[in-house]
Write a protein that holds these residues in place. Structure first.
Motif, PDB file in Angstrom:
ATOM      1  N   GLU A 199       0.846  -1.199   0.000  1.00 41.71           N
ATOM      2  CA  GLU A 199       0.000   0.000   0.000  1.00 41.71           C
ATOM      3  C   GLU A 199       0.875   1.241   0.000  1.00 41.71           C
ATOM      4  OE1 GLU A 199      -3.311   2.360   2.748  1.00 41.71           O
ATOM      5  OE2 GLU A 199      -2.237   0.618   3.549  1.00 41.71           O
ATOM      6  N   HIS A 200       0.545   2.189  -0.941  1.00 45.05           N
ATOM      7  CA  HIS A 200       1.199   3.488  -0.928  1.00 45.05           C
ATOM      8  C   HIS A 200       0.415   4.376   0.045  1.00 45.05           C
ATOM      9  CE1 HIS A 200       2.525   7.393  -3.125  1.00 45.05           C
ATOM     10  NE2 HIS A 200       3.335   7.090  -2.111  1.00 45.05           N
ATOM     11  N   LYS A 201       1.001   4.698   1.169  1.00 47.64           N
ATOM     12  CA  LYS A 201       0.281   5.397   2.241  1.00 47.64           C
ATOM     13  C   LYS A 201      -0.241   6.765   1.805  1.00 47.64           C
ATOM     14  CE  LYS A 201       3.036   3.292   5.967  1.00 47.64           C
ATOM     15  NZ  LYS A 201       3.953   3.596   7.097  1.00 47.64           N
ATOM     16  N   VAL A 202       0.484   7.425   0.927  1.00 43.73           N
ATOM     17  CA  VAL A 202       0.110   8.798   0.548  1.00 43.73           C
ATOM     18  C   VAL A 202      -1.228   8.831  -0.176  1.00 43.73           C
ATOM     19  CG1 VAL A 202       0.767  10.800  -0.843  1.00 43.73           C
ATOM     20  CG2 VAL A 202       2.516   9.535   0.454  1.00 43.73           C
ATOM     21  N   CYS A 203      -1.424   7.909  -1.167  1.00 42.07           N
ATOM     22  CA  CYS A 203      -2.655   7.929  -1.966  1.00 42.07           C
ATOM     23  C   CYS A 203      -3.574   6.748  -1.687  1.00 42.07           C
ATOM     24  CB  CYS A 203      -2.326   8.019  -3.449  1.00 42.07           C
ATOM     25  SG  CYS A 203      -1.564   6.501  -4.104  1.00 42.07           S
ATOM     26  N   CYS A 212      -0.546   7.545  -8.442  1.00 44.46           N
ATOM     27  CA  CYS A 212      -0.372   8.990  -8.279  1.00 44.46           C
ATOM     28  C   CYS A 212       0.911   9.499  -8.916  1.00 44.46           C
ATOM     29  CB  CYS A 212      -0.410   9.386  -6.807  1.00 44.46           C
ATOM     30  SG  CYS A 212       0.983   8.749  -5.836  1.00 44.46           S
ATOM     31  N   GLU A 213       1.759   8.597  -9.341  1.00 41.43           N
ATOM     32  CA  GLU A 213       3.003   8.886 -10.052  1.00 41.43           C
ATOM     33  C   GLU A 213       3.986   9.703  -9.221  1.00 41.43           C
ATOM     34  OE1 GLU A 213       1.924  10.665 -13.751  1.00 41.43           O
ATOM     35  OE2 GLU A 213       1.172   8.788 -14.594  1.00 41.43           O
ATOM     36  N   LYS A 214       3.798   9.703  -7.917  1.00 44.45           N
ATOM     37  CA  LYS A 214       4.750  10.402  -7.057  1.00 44.45           C
ATOM     38  C   LYS A 214       5.976   9.517  -6.812  1.00 44.45           C
ATOM     39  CE  LYS A 214       1.525  13.386  -4.564  1.00 44.45           C
ATOM     40  NZ  LYS A 214       1.012  13.782  -3.223  1.00 44.45           N
ATOM     41  N   ASN A 215       7.119  10.190  -6.669  1.00 46.32           N
ATOM     42  CA  ASN A 215       8.346   9.464  -6.366  1.00 46.32           C
ATOM     43  C   ASN A 215       8.317   8.980  -4.915  1.00 46.32           C
ATOM     44  OD1 ASN A 215       9.435   9.862  -8.917  1.00 46.32           O
ATOM     45  ND2 ASN A 215      10.382  11.807  -8.334  1.00 46.32           N
TER      46      ASN A 215
END
Length: 351
Positions: free
Chosen positions: A134-138, A161-164
């Motif tokens: 899980e990507h916590k940010v999104c 979300c394509e964030k680094n």
């Protein structure tokens, strides 16, 4: 399911590949050459301040060797001589289990067996392990393949979300894992394990495996048995031979009960027999040990029995020995023991 244990003493020709052999080959008596090897081995162990004899396992060549034997000019695959020195009647070495190896039931001489993971549905080995992340940010949740990496710590970008992702440990959460079969597409939690015989290229179930017990040996610190002990027994054996007896050292003698007994020296002369049991310690031998040997003496047929105990035994044990007709020799010095034995032989055996 019970495991079938193949002990290494049930093998022969270790250097060229393990092969099952007749167990009786290794129940034979200790030869003079093996006693000589024992003397050299103990001398080498003392000179190198070593107490452990470890095996060397070569899986590619199916070889189980004891390099220390090569150091004394002996065949490093000759495990039988080490077994003889660990026998109760000799008691110089103590035998322990170093490793238990699973081997193919069809090809037990082959040591190179490995584990393969298989699909629990179709038995294919084309299986991979996937981690749910899980990507916590999104809040995006997917397996590591969708994140574009095999390992969680290698993920650098979120595909949603394509964030680094600069700190995977802080920004990602591992939610679990499962297995995926690339052949049948089945996803499952529990993997199936099989053993693989690499030389003959086939799988076999772990429950059908044979198991090869590989030993190691250590100096028996509970006994004072050493080079002097072997030398003494050789000297005692020759002394008995001067009275016309043929002797063997470290042999199995079958008692009236049918039970084999480990005898340090056994001599025969026509219808006469003499059996010498030898035990040594750094203090008085316990009554329970002495009484056990006396019971063995009582089971031996038509034999004059001598029990040598270094340094001593209790008065109660001596009384028990006299009651059963077993002659006892005790003493701290080997010369003293030797003199007592000569006297006993002259008085009782040579009548």
């Amino acid at each position: 399911m019970a495991q079938n244990i193949i002990s290494i003493e049930d093998q022969k020709n270790l250097q060229g590949g393990l092969k099952l052999t007749d167990i009786e080959d290794n129940k034979r008596n200790v030869s003079e050459n093996e006693i000589s090897v024992g003397q050299k081995l103990i001398e080498y162990l003392k000179s190198t301040n070593t107490t452990i004899i470890l095996p060397q396992i070569n899986f590619e060549e199916n070889r189980i060797l004891f390099p220390i034997l090569k150091e004394i000019g002996e065949d490093p695959s000759n495990v039988s001589v080490l077994d003889k020195l660990a026998a109760p009647a000799v008691n110089i070495l103590q035998k322990e289990t170093y490793e238990v190896l699973p081997v193919c039931p069809e090809h037990p001489e082959n040591l190179l067996t490995t584990t393969r993971i298989c699909c629990s549905e179709c038995n294919s080995i084309n299986v991979k392990k996937l981690y749910l992340v899980e990507h916590k940010v999104c809040g995006f949740i997917a397996d590591t393949e969708i994140f574009g990496q095999k390992n969680v710590t290698d993920i650098a970008t979120c595909p949603k979300c394509e964030k680094n992702i600069t700190n995977p440990k802080r920004e990602l959460r591992s939610l679990g894992f499962w297995f995926l079969c690339s052949d049948c597409g089945e996803k499952f939690d529990n993997i199936s394990n099989k053993l693989f015989c690499r030389k003959f290229n086939h799988d076999f179930d772990i429950n059908s495996a044979e198991y090869l017990s590989v030993p190691y040996y250590s100096v028996n610190n509970s006994s004072s048995a050493d080079v002097d002990t072997i030398t003494l027994l050789t000297k005692l054996s020759k002394a008995i031979e001067t009275f016309g007896f043929s002797t063997q050292k470290f042999v199995k003698v079958i008692g009236r009960s049918g039970v084999p007994h480990s005898v340090s020296i056994h001599g025969k002369k026509e219808d006469k027999q003499v059996s010498v049991f030898f035990r040594s310690s750094d203090k008085q031998l316990p009554d329970v040990d002495v009484n056990s040997i006396i019971a063995e003496c009582a089971d031996l047929p038509e034999s004059f029995n001598i029990l040598i105990c270094i340094p001593s035994i209790s008065s109660e044990a001596k009384a028990m020995a006299r009651y059963t007709g077993t002659s006892i020799i005790t003493g701290k010095e080997y010369d003293e023991v030797f003199s007592q034995l000569e006297k006993l032989v002259a008085e009782h055996i040579n009548k």
